[in-house]
Design a protein around this motif. Sequence first.
Motif, PDB file in Angstrom:
ATOM      1  N   GLY A 164      -6.330 -28.523  21.479  1.00  0.00           N
ATOM      2  CA  GLY A 164      -5.311 -28.818  20.475  1.00  0.00           C
ATOM      3  C   GLY A 164      -4.046 -29.415  21.036  1.00  0.00           C
ATOM      4  N   ALA A 165      -4.031 -29.696  22.326  1.00  0.00           N
ATOM      5  CA  ALA A 165      -2.814 -30.216  22.961  1.00  0.00           C
ATOM      6  C   ALA A 165      -3.175 -31.289  23.985  1.00  0.00           C
ATOM      7  CB  ALA A 165      -2.046 -29.081  23.621  1.00  0.00           C
ATOM      8  N   THR A 166      -3.990 -32.244  23.575  1.00  0.00           N
ATOM      9  CA  THR A 166      -4.487 -33.249  24.511  1.00  0.00           C
ATOM     10  C   THR A 166      -3.366 -34.097  25.081  1.00  0.00           C
ATOM     11  OG1 THR A 166      -6.543 -33.338  23.234  1.00  0.00           O
ATOM     12  CG2 THR A 166      -6.128 -35.124  24.796  1.00  0.00           C
ATOM     13  N   ALA A 167      -2.479 -34.598  24.211  1.00  0.00           N
ATOM     14  CA  ALA A 167      -1.421 -35.487  24.678  1.00  0.00           C
ATOM     15  C   ALA A 167      -0.449 -34.756  25.602  1.00  0.00           C
ATOM     16  CB  ALA A 167      -0.671 -36.083  23.486  1.00  0.00           C
ATOM     17  N   PHE A 168      -0.098 -33.510  25.263  1.00  0.00           N
ATOM     18  CA  PHE A 168       0.812 -32.745  26.111  1.00  0.00           C
ATOM     19  C   PHE A 168       0.167 -32.468  27.471  1.00  0.00           C
ATOM     20  CE2 PHE A 168       2.138 -28.508  27.643  1.00  0.00           C
ATOM     21  CZ  PHE A 168       3.458 -28.793  27.923  1.00  0.00           C
ATOM     22  N   ALA A 169      -1.092 -32.059  27.480  1.00  0.00           N
ATOM     23  CA  ALA A 169      -1.781 -31.796  28.744  1.00  0.00           C
ATOM     24  C   ALA A 169      -1.917 -33.078  29.566  1.00  0.00           C
ATOM     25  CB  ALA A 169      -3.166 -31.196  28.473  1.00  0.00           C
ATOM     26  N   ALA A 170      -2.199 -34.196  28.889  1.00  0.00           N
ATOM     27  CA  ALA A 170      -2.282 -35.474  29.598  1.00  0.00           C
ATOM     28  C   ALA A 170      -0.936 -35.835  30.214  1.00  0.00           C
ATOM     29  CB  ALA A 170      -2.726 -36.571  28.645  1.00  0.00           C
ATOM     30  N   GLY A 171       0.152 -35.535  29.508  1.00  0.00           N
ATOM     31  CA  GLY A 171       1.478 -35.772  30.069  1.00  0.00           C
ATOM     32  C   GLY A 171       1.736 -34.948  31.308  1.00  0.00           C
ATOM     33  N   MET A 172       1.310 -33.694  31.295  1.00  0.00           N
ATOM     34  CA  MET A 172       1.471 -32.835  32.470  1.00  0.00           C
ATOM     35  C   MET A 172       0.652 -33.368  33.646  1.00  0.00           C
ATOM     36  SD  MET A 172       3.584 -30.357  31.988  1.00  0.00           S
ATOM     37  CE  MET A 172       3.131 -29.389  33.430  1.00  0.00           C
ATOM     38  N   LEU A 173      -0.585 -33.787  33.381  1.00  0.00           N
ATOM     39  CA  LEU A 173      -1.417 -34.329  34.456  1.00  0.00           C
ATOM     40  C   LEU A 173      -0.812 -35.609  35.021  1.00  0.00           C
ATOM     41  CD1 LEU A 173      -5.098 -33.838  33.232  1.00  0.00           C
ATOM     42  CD2 LEU A 173      -3.586 -32.249  34.390  1.00  0.00           C
ATOM     43  N   LEU A 174      -0.305 -36.460  34.122  1.00  0.00           N
ATOM     44  CA  LEU A 174       0.279 -37.712  34.580  1.00  0.00           C
ATOM     45  C   LEU A 174       1.579 -37.478  35.337  1.00  0.00           C
ATOM     46  CD1 LEU A 174      -0.560 -40.622  34.439  1.00  0.00           C
ATOM     47  CD2 LEU A 174       0.863 -40.919  32.417  1.00  0.00           C
TER      48      LEU A 174
END
Length: 423
Positions: free
Chosen positions: A354-364
């Motif tokens: 439910g938090a794909t964009a936020f998790a992707a931001g953390m990874l990036l």
Amino acid sequence: MQSDPNRDDEDRANSLAVVLPLAVTGFIIAAGCWTLFAVAGFHLREALQLTGLQFGLLLAMPMAVGAVLAVPGGLIAQALGARRVMIWALAGLSACMLLLIAVTSYAGYLVAACGLGLTAAFYSAGLQFVMSHTPRHHVGLVLGVFSAGVIGAGLNYYVVPLLYQAFAWEAIPLAYLIVLLLVMVLMLLLTDNPDASAAPETETSPRQLLARLRHWRIWRLCFYFGSVAGSFFAVALWLPDFLTSRFELPVDDVARLAQWFVIPGALAQVAGGGLADHFGVARVVSRALMVCLVALFVLSYPEMTLLVRGVEGIIQLEFALPLPVERLFVVVLGATMGCAMGALLRMMVDQNPGATAFAAGMLLLSACSVAFLLPVVFALVNQLLGVPSAAFMILFAILAACLLLFTRVARSAERQSLLSPRA
């Protein structure tokens, strides 16, 4: 009335046929903008008579600003919708291209380099955008296809010298500007307003999203992805300079040789995501990193002269990897890194549905931070030791630690699943 899962997957597959090509094309162009100075910077360095520090800042600023924008971009995408953030990012990159056409000073180029960090916001939002149109059983494959848009960084090594030789420096940002505007218009015309709003299951509360940072799982994932993807981006930026010093080749020839690292790595993300769908993330990541370490072990050996005391005198043995062998292991290194990156994206979706964009931001954020720091570390170690291949030794240590932690956590999770009572 409950919706039919098969019907939902069919609708998502139909919309994905339009959404995915647009998103991938946009990321290809955005990634090309992100790493533009890795190739064009050599020409600007001569034209502006830049010092080593000034040139290093010009290379690093897009990555540094990308790290700053990655998490806010993910938060805004969660709250306002991924499509909207992607269009804003394309518009911002277009403004940067206009600035590059007009400026003539180092300060102006540095400001434009900061703006190129908007690619990170496009990536964070783009993962959520394609995820909302992807059937569940093809998540890894589709995210791998989208992430393969980093191939735009490899195309720079071919397109930038070609445009520079045929026209002038101004033709490079002008070409990017035209394509950016075209993709932005197509996204506005071919995607609907409902795509701009968050999906019902998407978490939009900043407090709810930031609460995920309390768990070690997200930090471990950031370490895995930051180690692999950050190393990949750092090598992509640093490889032309390494090959130039190692084989004394012209810059344009070395830039084309660097494609043998970036393009296989970008395409291997598709294979990594697809294999993770079928065989599981743990198996794909662990095996990819093992092969990666073998390639780094070979590449880390410097040119050496061995003196062996023989019966009749001293025997001198020369050891140096020839260019074809070096290129082979560079291809293997890029492909295995890309495969691991594609599989880790699948793990990100599984752990943060439910938090794909936020998790992707953390990874990036983690990847950009590593990509910003590693070229500086490479330069310092090279200056202290005078051994260019020491950079590969540093990467070997980083990825060996990543593999060790990953396998330890994976085995612990496997033991817990075996010991837990079945429902």
